[in-house]
Design a protein around this motif. Structure first.
Motif, short mmCIF file in Angstrom:
data_model
loop_
_atom_site.label_atom_id
_atom_site.label_comp_id
_atom_site.label_asym_id
_atom_site.label_seq_id
_atom_site.Cartn_x
_atom_site.Cartn_y
_atom_site.Cartn_z
N UNK A 1 0.83 -1.22 0.00
CA UNK A 1 0.00 0.00 0.00
C UNK A 1 0.85 1.26 0.00
N UNK A 2 1.95 1.24 0.73
CA UNK A 2 2.85 2.40 0.76
C UNK A 2 3.47 2.64 -0.61
N UNK A 3 3.89 1.56 -1.29
CA UNK A 3 4.48 1.70 -2.63
C UNK A 3 3.45 2.23 -3.61
N UNK A 4 2.21 1.72 -3.53
CA UNK A 4 1.17 2.22 -4.43
C UNK A 4 0.85 3.69 -4.14
N UNK A 5 0.94 4.10 -2.90
CA UNK A 5 0.67 5.48 -2.54
C UNK A 5 1.77 6.41 -3.02
N UNK A 6 2.98 5.90 -3.22
CA UNK A 6 4.10 6.73 -3.66
C UNK A 6 4.10 6.95 -5.18
N UNK A 7 3.24 6.29 -5.90
CA UNK A 7 3.18 6.45 -7.36
C UNK A 7 2.71 7.85 -7.69
#
Length: 111
Positions: free
Chosen positions: A83-89
């Motif tokens: 979720x954190x990686x997807x939020x950083x997109x």
């Protein structure tokens, strides 16, 4: 039993070779007789099996609990990282979805 071993020991030759059995020397027979005498004096506790089984079941429950907690922590950590990686997109649509037509699409025609 001990008398049988004494008789067998007396059958051995001085060189340590057993005349009655193949491959067993005097030392091996003495050791076997000593271990039999020692084992004959051992008395098992009446509840030894129940105690050992209870200890084993307790360790098994603890092992399963630790494994379940470890799996839960790894799954939660992987979900949070995802979720954190997807939020950083980046939030802008990017080149692929910009709607700009390439030269190949322009040559084909409208539509």
């Amino acid at each position: 039993m001990a008398l049988d071993r004494t008789e067998e020991l007396s059958k051995t030759e001085p060189g340590g070779v057993d005349s009655g059995r193949t491959g067993q020397g005097r030392t091996e027979l003495e050791l076997q007789a000593a271990l039999e005498a020692l084992a004959g004096g051992v008395q098992a506790a009446p509840d030894a099996y129940r105690t050992a089984r209870g200890d084993w079941l307790r360790r098994e429950r603890r092992r399963r609990l630790v494994l379940a907690v470890l799996i839960t922590v790894v799954f939660a950590l992987a979900t949070l990282i995802g979720l954190w990686v997807l939020n950083q997109a980046p939030s802008d649509p990017g080149v692929i979805f910009s709607g700009a037509r390439t030269a190949a699409q322009s040559a084909v025609g409208p539509g």
